[in-house]
Design a protein around this motif. Sequence first.
Motif, PDB file in Angstrom:
ATOM      1  N   ARG A 333      -1.512  74.362 112.262  1.00 16.20           N
ATOM      2  CA  ARG A 333      -1.144  73.110 113.340  1.00 16.20           C
ATOM      3  C   ARG A 333       0.126  73.773 112.789  1.00 16.20           C
ATOM      4  O   ARG A 333       1.177  73.329 112.245  1.00 16.20           O
ATOM      5  CB  ARG A 333      -1.992  71.863 113.849  1.00 16.20           C
ATOM      6  N   ASP A 336       4.013  68.434 113.204  1.00 10.09           N
ATOM      7  CA  ASP A 336       3.577  67.155 113.712  1.00 10.09           C
ATOM      8  C   ASP A 336       4.453  66.417 113.431  1.00 10.09           C
ATOM      9  O   ASP A 336       3.943  65.441 112.484  1.00 10.09           O
ATOM     10  CB  ASP A 336       2.269  67.250 113.652  1.00 10.09           C
ATOM     11  N   ARG A 359       7.692  62.775 119.159  1.00 11.59           N
ATOM     12  CA  ARG A 359       6.742  63.718 118.144  1.00 11.59           C
ATOM     13  C   ARG A 359       6.393  64.853 118.530  1.00 11.59           C
ATOM     14  O   ARG A 359       6.587  64.633 119.385  1.00 11.59           O
ATOM     15  CB  ARG A 359       5.964  62.343 118.157  1.00 11.59           C
ATOM     16  N   GLU A 432      -6.247  64.857 121.985  1.00  9.60           N
ATOM     17  CA  GLU A 432      -5.584  63.987 121.392  1.00  9.60           C
ATOM     18  C   GLU A 432      -4.796  62.469 122.181  1.00  9.60           C
ATOM     19  O   GLU A 432      -4.111  61.970 121.879  1.00  9.60           O
ATOM     20  CB  GLU A 432      -5.181  64.425 119.660  1.00  9.60           C
ATOM     21  N   ASP A 456      -5.429  60.054 116.729  1.00 13.38           N
ATOM     22  CA  ASP A 456      -4.670  59.425 117.690  1.00 13.38           C
ATOM     23  C   ASP A 456      -5.363  59.079 119.450  1.00 13.38           C
ATOM     24  O   ASP A 456      -4.855  58.732 120.003  1.00 13.38           O
ATOM     25  CB  ASP A 456      -3.764  61.047 118.217  1.00 13.38           C
ATOM     26  N   ARG A 466      -2.683  53.095 115.075  1.00 10.50           N
ATOM     27  CA  ARG A 466      -3.211  53.159 114.064  1.00 10.50           C
ATOM     28  C   ARG A 466      -2.805  52.858 112.543  1.00 10.50           C
ATOM     29  O   ARG A 466      -3.737  52.669 111.633  1.00 10.50           O
ATOM     30  CB  ARG A 466      -3.653  55.250 114.167  1.00 10.50           C
TER      31      ARG A 466
HETATM   32 MG    MG Z   1      -3.108  63.651 115.818  1.00  4.85          MG
END
Ligand code: MG
Length: 575
Positions: A333, A336, A359, A432, A456, A466
Amino acid sequence: MTLKGIAVSPGIVIGKVFLLNSESFIIPRATIKKEEVFKEIERFKKVLGQTRQEIIALQEKLSREIGSKHSDIFNAHLLILDDPVLIEEITDKIKRRKFSAEYLFQQVIRNYEKAFSKIDDDYFKERISDIQDVGKRVLRNLLGGKKTNLANLKEEVVVVSYDLSPSDTALMHKEKVAGFATDIGGRTSHTAIMARSLEIPAVVGLEKITVKAKNDDLLIIDGDKGVVIINPRPEVIKKYRKRKAEDLKFTQELKKLRNLPAQTKDGFVMEMAANIELPEEIGSALKEGAQGVGLYRTEYFFLNRSVLPSEEEQYQAYKLVAQKMKPHPVVIRTLDLGGDKFLSHLDIPLEMNPFLGWRAIRFCLARPDVFKTQLKAILRASNFGQLKIMYPMISGIEEFKQANKILSQVQKELQKQNIPFDKNMEIGAMIEIPSAALTADILAKEADFFSIGTNDLIQYSLAVDRVNEKIAYLYEPNHPAILRLIKTVVEAARKEGIWVGMCGEMCSEPIFIPLLLGLGLTKFSVSPLMLSRIKKTIRSVSLKETKIWAKEILNLDKIKDIKHFSQTKFEEVPQ
Ligand code: MG
Ligand code: PEP
């Protein structure tokens, strides 16, 4: 004393408390003895003198480097330090109330801040930041000058803190930090996820643990039930020791499943991959029988350092993961950052809503320099195994295409330089954000795969932060909206013939496994520690029955009924 919080990382720990003071200086109400009063006042005055020297030195340095105009701002700081009213107030309180200087100092500073903020005058308002600055300096010195580094603990402890950032947690060593408990936080915060990866039992959202527990208290952390007990009675310790032994036995039993397939009773085989944060976790992923990495959270490589990792450094890390996992795939990924993961040196400004802010892919598209470096490193490493790229926080097709455009620029650059890379690498999107889930049919035409990030997806769909323990009760994977979104994504993927997996924490919880199987997911990615546990549930059901259950569940209106249905079915199947 028993406190109830949110269970975030399983296991039982019995250990001595180590109170960690974060930069925001959460200071417990430590008391002093009557005979220590004089010494405490002396210590306080000495620290004021020491802080004074520090500020003067800083002032001189600034004056030399950028001129006295700027260094003059510190005059206000010196005035605060010399304020006889402030000194008198604290020394008086040490005498009368017999609390530690740091505790009283912090309280007095807070009162000053409050009082100044009420005065309708810009001059006083501006002085608030001076008070905060000086306050921090004094507190740091009162606390011994050093912020304790979690990487350098001398003995095994349980860490108690107001909060821990994901980067704090990443520094922990299992041999030294047996467990941790915090005042705030949520189950799918990255701190919690990191704790599970490191196999450190933890409970968060305890609200007042930093006030109730003192250094060296004995603490039981029950990471399964979300309970923390301060100075437990001997019979309670005995009970928990017994449970710990039973846990160990269960874990030993689970080990037998490590090399067995995640196969349902009617022969469907689920692909089971691991979520990792750091390349070092590959060893445990392989040991636990992972068939690849379904989510490599590369941003952890960027935390806890003062400069960005170079292309070469990243390349070496990704290459190592690719080689070690070969022939299994590794889903890398891309960065992030943001949300609850920050880099102090990257100029990511403090935002009101960081999870809705600058983000992940948003940051990468705005900083192509950082993004391209990472993509180049991944492409170069793709030569050494089976790598796939996944973009986080995709909100719609435009973003996915923009990211791909940058990727193809990087590919062209590498081709020009004759640097080999895997030209058939799969490029996927994390689903997400609700908008991505609802337009999955459009995205599926461009993406090679989807991975559903429920951590998410739930936070954004239900508008529940969260990491906020106060609204954790609303964070509900069983909400019909979440189940419908998952169904929509799976169907869109199936229609376009691309694979769809899940890498959010929802598929780390055995209770959801029959439902997720029934909804048609074909790959789960969970923390290495959970692989066998999830496999156990998969092996206890048939795909056919889970499909019937999923249909029935989708017809239910209420969270309560969905929960009850899953619970009943879960109890029916022999685990
Ligand atoms: Mg996420
Ligand atoms: C998710 O959001 O579900 C996910 C897997 O990503 P992260 O937890 O890193 O945000």
